[in-house]
Motif scaffolding. Structure first.
Motif, PDB file in Angstrom:
ATOM      1  N   VAL A 137      37.745  43.026  35.869  1.00  0.00           N
ATOM      2  CA  VAL A 137      37.173  42.198  34.801  1.00  0.00           C
ATOM      3  C   VAL A 137      35.782  41.735  35.224  1.00  0.00           C
ATOM      4  O   VAL A 137      35.403  41.827  36.391  1.00  0.00           O
ATOM      5  CB  VAL A 137      38.081  40.979  34.506  1.00  0.00           C
ATOM      6  CG1 VAL A 137      39.453  41.432  34.000  1.00  0.00           C
ATOM      7  CG2 VAL A 137      38.236  40.095  35.740  1.00  0.00           C
ATOM      8  N   ASP A 138      35.039  41.200  34.264  1.00  0.00           N
ATOM      9  CA  ASP A 138      33.675  40.743  34.566  1.00  0.00           C
ATOM     10  C   ASP A 138      33.656  39.496  35.438  1.00  0.00           C
ATOM     11  O   ASP A 138      32.796  39.345  36.306  1.00  0.00           O
ATOM     12  CB  ASP A 138      32.916  40.465  33.258  1.00  0.00           C
ATOM     13  CG  ASP A 138      32.533  41.739  32.528  1.00  0.00           C
ATOM     14  OD1 ASP A 138      32.210  42.736  33.198  1.00  0.00           O
ATOM     15  OD2 ASP A 138      32.578  41.749  31.285  1.00  0.00           O
ATOM     16  N   VAL A 143      39.081  34.680  34.396  1.00  0.00           N
ATOM     17  CA  VAL A 143      40.277  35.360  33.879  1.00  0.00           C
ATOM     18  C   VAL A 143      41.516  34.897  34.634  1.00  0.00           C
ATOM     19  O   VAL A 143      42.578  34.671  34.034  1.00  0.00           O
ATOM     20  CB  VAL A 143      40.109  36.889  33.987  1.00  0.00           C
ATOM     21  CG1 VAL A 143      41.413  37.606  33.643  1.00  0.00           C
ATOM     22  CG2 VAL A 143      38.988  37.356  33.070  1.00  0.00           C
ATOM     23  N   PHE A 144      41.400  34.737  35.941  1.00  0.00           N
ATOM     24  CA  PHE A 144      42.510  34.266  36.762  1.00  0.00           C
ATOM     25  C   PHE A 144      42.961  32.880  36.299  1.00  0.00           C
ATOM     26  O   PHE A 144      44.169  32.634  36.138  1.00  0.00           O
ATOM     27  CB  PHE A 144      42.077  34.230  38.227  1.00  0.00           C
ATOM     28  CG  PHE A 144      43.186  33.969  39.204  1.00  0.00           C
ATOM     29  CD1 PHE A 144      43.924  35.023  39.740  1.00  0.00           C
ATOM     30  CD2 PHE A 144      43.486  32.681  39.619  1.00  0.00           C
ATOM     31  CE1 PHE A 144      44.941  34.788  40.649  1.00  0.00           C
ATOM     32  CE2 PHE A 144      44.496  32.430  40.526  1.00  0.00           C
ATOM     33  CZ  PHE A 144      45.232  33.491  41.053  1.00  0.00           C
ATOM     34  N   ILE A 180      43.956  40.809  39.704  1.00  0.00           N
ATOM     35  CA  ILE A 180      42.753  40.691  38.869  1.00  0.00           C
ATOM     36  C   ILE A 180      41.537  40.698  39.787  1.00  0.00           C
ATOM     37  O   ILE A 180      41.504  39.957  40.775  1.00  0.00           O
ATOM     38  CB  ILE A 180      42.809  39.400  38.030  1.00  0.00           C
ATOM     39  CG1 ILE A 180      44.116  39.368  37.220  1.00  0.00           C
ATOM     40  CG2 ILE A 180      41.608  39.299  37.098  1.00  0.00           C
ATOM     41  CD1 ILE A 180      44.405  38.014  36.592  1.00  0.00           C
ATOM     42  N   ALA A 181      40.549  41.527  39.481  1.00  0.00           N
ATOM     43  CA  ALA A 181      39.432  41.717  40.411  1.00  0.00           C
ATOM     44  C   ALA A 181      38.102  41.889  39.692  1.00  0.00           C
ATOM     45  O   ALA A 181      38.049  42.305  38.539  1.00  0.00           O
ATOM     46  CB  ALA A 181      39.694  42.937  41.293  1.00  0.00           C
ATOM     47  N   THR A 182      37.041  41.537  40.435  1.00  0.00           N
ATOM     48  CA  THR A 182      35.668  41.825  40.021  1.00  0.00           C
ATOM     49  C   THR A 182      34.967  42.514  41.190  1.00  0.00           C
ATOM     50  O   THR A 182      35.049  42.044  42.326  1.00  0.00           O
ATOM     51  CB  THR A 182      34.908  40.544  39.641  1.00  0.00           C
ATOM     52  OG1 THR A 182      35.552  39.931  38.523  1.00  0.00           O
ATOM     53  CG2 THR A 182      33.459  40.853  39.268  1.00  0.00           C
ATOM     54  N   HIS A 183      34.330  43.625  40.913  1.00  0.00           N
ATOM     55  CA  HIS A 183      33.638  44.375  41.970  1.00  0.00           C
ATOM     56  C   HIS A 183      32.334  43.657  42.294  1.00  0.00           C
ATOM     57  O   HIS A 183      31.481  43.457  41.435  1.00  0.00           O
ATOM     58  CB  HIS A 183      33.354  45.793  41.500  1.00  0.00           C
ATOM     59  CG  HIS A 183      32.877  46.707  42.574  1.00  0.00           C
ATOM     60  ND1 HIS A 183      33.571  46.910  43.750  1.00  0.00           N
ATOM     61  CD2 HIS A 183      31.757  47.481  42.659  1.00  0.00           C
ATOM     62  CE1 HIS A 183      32.914  47.766  44.502  1.00  0.00           C
ATOM     63  NE2 HIS A 183      31.808  48.121  43.871  1.00  0.00           N
TER      64      HIS A 183
END
Length: 216
Positions: A137-138, A143-144, A180-183
Motif C-alpha cells: 500500500v502507499d 492502512v495498518f 501490510i507493507a510499503t516499499h
C-alpha cells in the motif's frame, strides 16, 4: 395417309419430351435457390472473429486467492474500508451472499461463506492458517491503523524491515493473516545481510523499533 398421321404423332411426342425438359430443370432449380438463401446455423452461432480466452485474462491474473469467511458482508467492509479493495461483484443466495469478488489494482480476491457441510472452514474456526497475504500500500502506517480500528488484531507492529519494506501484520475478523507493507528502500544483498545480523544480535532493539517512525 396413315403413314403421314403416324409421323405427325411421333413428331408431337418428341416435341412434348423436349418441351418437358426445361420445366423439370426449372422445378429442380427452385429448391436450390431456397437452400442458398438459408444461412447455416453454425455460422449464426459463431460470429466471425470471436474467441473465448481459456485463461480469462480480462478478469483474472494467474493466481486468485479465495478466502472462506463467516460473514461475507462484514469481511467486505473491512477489506474495502481499511485496505482499499473495491467490490466487483457479489452473488446473493437464499441465506445471504454466496460469493464475492474484490479488486485491488491488478489482483482479484474471492470470498466464500464458511460451510461445515462442505468442509469450507474459516481460519478462525480452524484456529490458525499457514497462509499470509502480503499486500503493498502507499502508506502502511495509515492502512495498518485503519485495519486495527476495524477490528483486526495486531500480530506484528509496523517497523522497518531489512529487505527495504516497512510493514506490520494483523489478523482479520476471520483469522486471515495480512502483512501490510510499503516499499521504502532497495538495499543491496550486503546491506540486507548486515541488517539481518544486527536484528539477530539485538532483539530488544528490534522490539523497541516496532511502531517507531520509519528510518527510510
Amino acid at each position: 395417309m396413315a403413314k403421314a398421321a403416324k409421323k405427325k404423332t411421333t413428331k408431337n411426342k418428341k416435341s412434348a419430351r423436349v418441351s418437358a425438359k426445361p420445366q423439370a430443370a426449372t422445378r429442380s432449380a427452385k429448391p436450390a435457390k431456397k437452400q442458398a438463401a438459408k444461412p447455416s446455423r453454425s455460422a449464426a452461432r459463431k460470429p466471425a472473429g470471436s474467441k473465448i480466452d481459456p485463461l480469462n485474462r480480462k478478469q483474472y491474473g494467474a493466481l486468485t486467492p479465495m478466502l472462506a469467511v463467516r460473514d461475507i458482508r462484514r469481511a467486505v467492509d473491512l477489506y474495502k474500508n481499511a485496505i482499499g479493495f473495491t467490490v466487483r461483484s457479489m452473488m446473493d443466495g437464499p441465506q445471504g451472499p454466496i460469493h464475492a469478488e474484490l479488486r485491488l489494482r491488478d489482483t482479484t480476491l474471492m470470498l466464500s461463506p464458511e460451510s461445515r457441510e462442505q468442509h469450507n472452514l474459516s481460519a478462525a474456526t480452524i484456529g490458525n492458517t499457514p497462509t499470509t497475504l502480503y499486500v503493498l500500500v502507499d502508506d502502511v502506517d495509515s492502512v495498518f491503523a485503519s485495519a486495527v480500528a476495524a477490528g483486526a488484531k495486531v500480530s506484528m507492529p509496523v517497523m522497518d524491515m531489512f529487505w527495504g519494506d516497512r510493514c506490520g501484520q494483523v489478523s482479520d475478523l476471520d483469522g486471515n493473516k495480512w502483512m501490510i507493507a510499503t516499499h521504502k528502500a532497495e538495499p543491496t544483498e550486503a546491506e540486507m545481510a548486515e541488517a539481518m545480523r544486527r536484528m539477530s544480535e539485538q532483539p530488544h532493539a528490534t522490539a523497541a523499533a516496532a511502531g517507531a517512525e520509519s528510518e527510510y
